[in-house]
Scaffold this motif. Structure first.
Motif: not given
Length: 155
Positions: A59-61, A87-94, A110-118
């Motif tokens: 999760r983001l934080n 509303a939810q935010t997930f982060i994919l990171k290393s 950093t090279q990571n990605i956030l995924i959020q729902n609409d």
């Protein structure tokens, strides 16, 4: 280091449902099958992202690593007339960095990605650094879909 996103509407994945949007409380066969199809489409994509980029899911934080099942759930993807949607935010990171906010993540390099729902349960948003490896990887994965490039909102 400019952050942008891709918006993917669920109508790219299935079209045979009887409501304006996919209501997770709706039990009619077509809608139920479509929701399952969306989740079945997303799970291998998520697993491939995790494997390809050696990411973990958070999760983001938060510091705690999550299992893919935490995101692949109806409550993340779909709206509910009874319960609405959170509303939810997930982060994919290393990396080991904990981002306290979207603004904090936006200034990182950093090279990571956030995924959020609409917030209306109509699709997903994928955010990343523009012209990064993940940007090009996602464009290739989504080339058969109608996607929109969207700006990143730090709010």
């Amino acid at each position: 280091m400019n952050k942008i996103g891709l918006s993917l509407d669920y109508s790219n994945i299935c079209k045979d449902y009887n409501t304006v949007y996919l209501d997770r409380d709706n039990t009619d066969r077509e809608t139920f099958e479509c929701m399952n199809k969306v989740m079945e489409w997303f799970k291998p994509l998520l697993l491939e992202l995790l494997e390809e980029f050696k990411y973990n899911l958070y999760r983001l934080n938060q510091e705690k690593k999550l299992k893919p099942e935490e995101i692949v759930q109806k409550r993340f993807f779909f709206y509910s007339l009874e319960k609405e949607i959170i509303a939810q935010t997930f982060i994919l990171k290393s990396d080991d960095i904990v981002y306290e906010s979207l603004a904090d993540w936006a200034v990182s390099d950093t090279q990571n990605i956030l995924i959020q729902n609409d917030d209306e349960g109509e699709g997903l948003y994928f955010y990343f650094t523009e012209n990064s490896t993940i940007h090009h990887w996602l464009l290739e994965k989504f080339k058969a879909y109608s996607i929109d490039i969207i700006p990143f909102d730090k709010k």
